[in-house]
Scaffold this active site. Structure first.
Site, PDB file in Angstrom:
ATOM      1  N   GLY A 230       0.804  -1.213   0.000  1.00 45.71           N
ATOM      2  CA  GLY A 230       0.000   0.000   0.000  1.00 45.71           C
ATOM      3  C   GLY A 230       0.834   1.259   0.000  1.00 45.71           C
TER       4      GLY A 230
ATOM      5  N   ASP B 106       3.967   1.606  -1.481  1.00 44.47           N
ATOM      6  CA  ASP B 106       4.666   1.806  -2.754  1.00 44.47           C
ATOM      7  C   ASP B 106       3.999   0.954  -3.840  1.00 44.47           C
ATOM      8  OD1 ASP B 106       6.431   2.534  -4.700  1.00 44.47           O
ATOM      9  OD2 ASP B 106       8.215   1.702  -3.747  1.00 44.47           O
TER      10      ASP B 106
ATOM     11  N   ASN C 284      -8.590   4.601   4.700  1.00 47.13           N
ATOM     12  CA  ASN C 284      -8.381   4.776   3.263  1.00 47.13           C
ATOM     13  C   ASN C 284      -9.354   3.926   2.467  1.00 47.13           C
ATOM     14  OD1 ASN C 284      -6.997   2.599   1.351  1.00 47.13           O
ATOM     15  ND2 ASN C 284      -6.318   2.165   3.448  1.00 47.13           N
ATOM     16  N   ARG C 285      -9.712   4.426   1.306  1.00 45.37           N
ATOM     17  CA  ARG C 285     -10.507   3.670   0.344  1.00 45.37           C
ATOM     18  C   ARG C 285      -9.876   3.868  -1.045  1.00 45.37           C
ATOM     19  NH1 ARG C 285     -14.453   7.597   2.107  1.00 45.37           N
ATOM     20  NH2 ARG C 285     -14.590   9.377   0.664  1.00 45.37           N
TER      21      ARG C 285
ATOM     22  N   PHE D  81      -7.076   0.056  -4.873  1.00 42.73           N
ATOM     23  CA  PHE D  81      -6.053  -0.562  -5.739  1.00 42.73           C
ATOM     24  C   PHE D  81      -5.663   0.345  -6.916  1.00 42.73           C
ATOM     25  CE2 PHE D  81      -7.409  -5.139  -4.505  1.00 42.73           C
ATOM     26  CZ  PHE D  81      -6.461  -5.192  -3.503  1.00 42.73           C
TER      27      PHE D  81
ATOM     28  N   ASN E  81       2.195  -7.678  -3.689  1.00 42.86           N
ATOM     29  CA  ASN E  81       0.815  -7.898  -3.269  1.00 42.86           C
ATOM     30  C   ASN E  81      -0.084  -7.891  -4.491  1.00 42.86           C
ATOM     31  OD1 ASN E  81      -1.955  -6.744  -2.361  1.00 42.86           O
ATOM     32  ND2 ASN E  81      -0.998  -7.323  -0.427  1.00 42.86           N
TER      33      ASN E  81
ATOM     34  N   SER F 288      -8.941  -6.666   0.968  1.00 44.23           N
ATOM     35  CA  SER F 288      -9.115  -5.223   0.980  1.00 44.23           C
ATOM     36  C   SER F 288     -10.606  -4.892   0.981  1.00 44.23           C
ATOM     37  CB  SER F 288      -8.450  -4.590  -0.246  1.00 44.23           C
ATOM     38  OG  SER F 288      -8.825  -3.231  -0.353  1.00 44.23           O
TER      39      SER F 288
ATOM     40  N   ASN G 111     -11.864  -2.161  -0.097  1.00 41.29           N
ATOM     41  CA  ASN G 111     -12.073  -1.019  -0.981  1.00 41.29           C
ATOM     42  C   ASN G 111     -12.339  -1.364  -2.442  1.00 41.29           C
ATOM     43  OD1 ASN G 111     -11.614   0.727   1.225  1.00 41.29           O
ATOM     44  ND2 ASN G 111      -9.405   0.448   0.973  1.00 41.29           N
ATOM     45  N   THR G 112     -12.388  -2.639  -2.780  1.00 42.22           N
ATOM     46  CA  THR G 112     -12.834  -3.086  -4.101  1.00 42.22           C
ATOM     47  C   THR G 112     -14.155  -3.817  -3.899  1.00 42.22           C
ATOM     48  OG1 THR G 112     -10.597  -3.294  -4.998  1.00 42.22           O
ATOM     49  CG2 THR G 112     -12.319  -4.571  -6.070  1.00 42.22           C
TER      50      THR G 112
ATOM     51  N   LYS H  37      -3.396 -12.834   2.372  1.00 43.01           N
ATOM     52  CA  LYS H  37      -3.640 -11.781   3.357  1.00 43.01           C
ATOM     53  C   LYS H  37      -5.106 -11.795   3.762  1.00 43.01           C
ATOM     54  CE  LYS H  37      -2.382  -6.986   4.305  1.00 43.01           C
ATOM     55  NZ  LYS H  37      -1.641  -5.820   3.785  1.00 43.01           N
TER      56      LYS H  37
ATOM     57  N   ASN I 155      -5.193  -7.366   7.155  1.00 47.56           N
ATOM     58  CA  ASN I 155      -5.460  -6.177   6.353  1.00 47.56           C
ATOM     59  C   ASN I 155      -6.133  -5.121   7.223  1.00 47.56           C
ATOM     60  OD1 ASN I 155      -5.912  -4.508   3.999  1.00 47.56           O
ATOM     61  ND2 ASN I 155      -6.032  -6.355   2.765  1.00 47.56           N
TER      62      ASN I 155
END
Length: 370
Positions: A69, A71, A117-118, A121, A150, A186, A188-189, A228, A257
Site C-alpha cells: 500500500g 509503494d 483509506n478507500r 487498488f 501484493n 481489501s 475497498n474493491t 492476506k 489487512n
C-alpha cells in the site's frame, strides 16, 4: 531523528491532504533512491541492526518489513532497505491498470494515530509494474533484502473470472519478486472480500500455483505464495482458509489487512474521518490483529509462518505480535506517524527483549506467549 520528524517534518506533511502528502513523500524518496550518496547518508542514520530471520527459503536481515500500500507504483524500491527494513512488499497491483476510487480517499484520525483509506487498488497494472522493476534492476539499484508483491483483483474483472486475473498478474511478475501475497481482503474493491470464501479462494490459489509450478517459465524456482486475511473474519472463516494451506501449498498467512470496524472516540475530527467508508489501519487495529495471529498460530501448532500487520508502533507492539505467533512483521501507519526512524527503533528494541528473555534467536520467541 524521530523527535525531529514528529516535531519538524510531520507538521508540514500533515498540513496537506493525506494522499497528497503520501505522493509528495514518495516523489522525494524516489529521487533519493537514485542517488548513491543520499542513499548512503540515509543508511548511516537509519540502518537497523542485524536480527536475521530465515523463512520461505529467504533470508531476511531483520523481521520488520514495509507493508503493501505504501509503494504501489514501485517508485521507491531501493530506499526501503536504506531505512532499515528487512523486506518490502510492493503493490497491491492488479492485472489491469486502474485509477482507484474517487478522491478524497485517505483520511487521518490523528487522535488515535490511525488512517482510513478507500484507495481502491490504484496502480499501473502488472505489466507496467514489471517494466518498472526491470528498470531498477538494470540500474543495479535492487535491494539486497527480499521483495514481495501484493496481488489484487482488477475492479473491472467479474468475481467469476478472478482466478485468471490474479494468475495473469502473477505470471507477469513471478520472476521479479521473492514472494507473493494474494490480497482478497481489501475492503475497498466491491465484493473483493467474498473471495475469502473457501471455494473462491481455492480457485484463485489453484490458478496461481498452476503457473508457479509451470516448467515453461524463465525460472523453475517456485515462489512462496501467501494469503492476506481481513481482521473482520470470524475464527471459523479463518479455519476454512487454513484448510487450503496443504492442498494449495501456501507458504504463510499475512494477518491482517485493514478493518471496516471503528473504535469509540470523543475526538470530533476522528469521528468525522471514521464516518468515511474504507479500511482502518493504525493503533486501533493492534489488539484485533494480534488476536487473529494468536488464533492462526494455535490452530496450526506454529507450523505455518505468519506475517503480522496492524498497529505496530514500537518494540512492545512488535514483541506482542511475535510472542503471539508472528515470525515477520510489517508496518505502514507507524511510518507515517513516527517517521523513518521507527524501523531501527523497533529492531533495536526486539534485540533488547530477546536478551532480557535469555533467547538467542527470534524464532524462540515466536508464539512463546501462547
Amino acid at each position: 531523528m524521530s523527535w525531529f520528524y514528529r516535531h519538524g517534518i510531520r507538521p508540514l506533511l500533515f498540513r496537506q491532504d493525506a494522499e497528497c502528502a503520501h505522493d509528495f513523500a514518495l516523489e522525494i524518496l524516489g529521487r533519493a533512491g537514485r542517488d548513491e550518496f543520499i542513499c548512503n547518508v540515509i543508511a548511516k542514520f537509519f540502518a537497523s541492526p542485524e536480527l536475521p530471520v530465515e523463512l520461505f527459503g529467504l533470508k531476511f536481515p531483520n523481521p520488520i518489513g514495509l507493508a503493501a500500500g505504501m509503494d504501489k507504483f514501485a517508485a521507491t524500491v531501493p530506499i526501503w532497505e536504506k531505512f532499515g527494513f528487512g523486506f518490502s512488499e510492493l503493490g497491491g497491483v492488479t492485472w489491469h491498470a486502474q485509477d482507484g476510487n474517487p478522491k478524497p480517499r485517505m483520511f487521518r484520525a490523528m487522535a488515535d494515530e490511525a488512517i482510513v483509506n478507500r484507495m481502491g487498488f490504484n496502480n499501473p497494472g502488472a505489466e507496467a509494474l514489471a517494466k518498472k522493476l526491470v528498470k531498477w534492476q538494470e540500474l543495479e539499484l535492487w535491494p539486497k533484502h527480499p521483495v514481495g508483491i501484493n496481488l489484487g483483483k482488477s475492479k473491472i474483472t467479474p468475481l467469476a473470472m478472478a482466478a485468471g486475473d490474479y494468475a495473469n498478474s502473477f505470471c507477469a511478475l513471478r520472476n521479479l519478486a521473492d514472494f507473493f501475497v494474494v490480497n482478497v481482503s481489501s475492503p475497498n474493491t466491491p465484493n473483493l472480500r467474498h473471495l475469502q470464501d473457501k471455494a473462491a479462494l481455492d480457485e484463485i490459489l489453484a490458478a496461481i500455483q498452476q503457473q508457479n509450478e509451470s516448467r515453461g517459465s524463465e525460472t523453475r524456482v517456485q515462489k512462496p505464495v501467501l494469503v492476506k486475511v481481513a481482521p473482520d473474519l470470524s475464527f471459523e472463516a479463518l479455519d476454512e482458509i487454513l484448510e487450503l494451506v496443504a492442498p494449495r501449498q501456501l507458504a504463510g498467512i499475512v494477518a491482517t489487512n485493514t478493518t471496516i470496524s471503528r473504535p469509540q472516540t470523543n475526538d470530533s475530527a476522528a469521528k468525522k474521518n471514521y464516518a468515511e467508508n474504507g479500511g482502518l489501519s493504525g493503533k486501533p487495529l493492534r489488539a484485533r490483529s494480534t488476536e487473529i495471529i494468536r488464533h492462526l498460530h494455535q490452530q496450526t501448532k506454529g507450523k505455518l509462518p505468519i506475517i503480522g500487520v496492524g498497529g505496530i508502533f514500537d518494540a512492545d507492539d512488535a514483541w506482542e505480535k511475535i510472542t503471539a505467533g508472528a515470525s515477520l512483521l510489517q508496518i505502514y501507519t507507524s511510518l507515517v506517524y513516527e517517521g523513518p526512524g521507527v524501523t531501527k527503533q523497533i529492531v533495536t528494541g526486539l534485540i533488547q527483549r530477546l536478551e532480557i528473555a535469555g533467547m538467542k534467536h527470534l524464532r524462540e520467541a515466536v508464539g512463546s506467549a501462547n
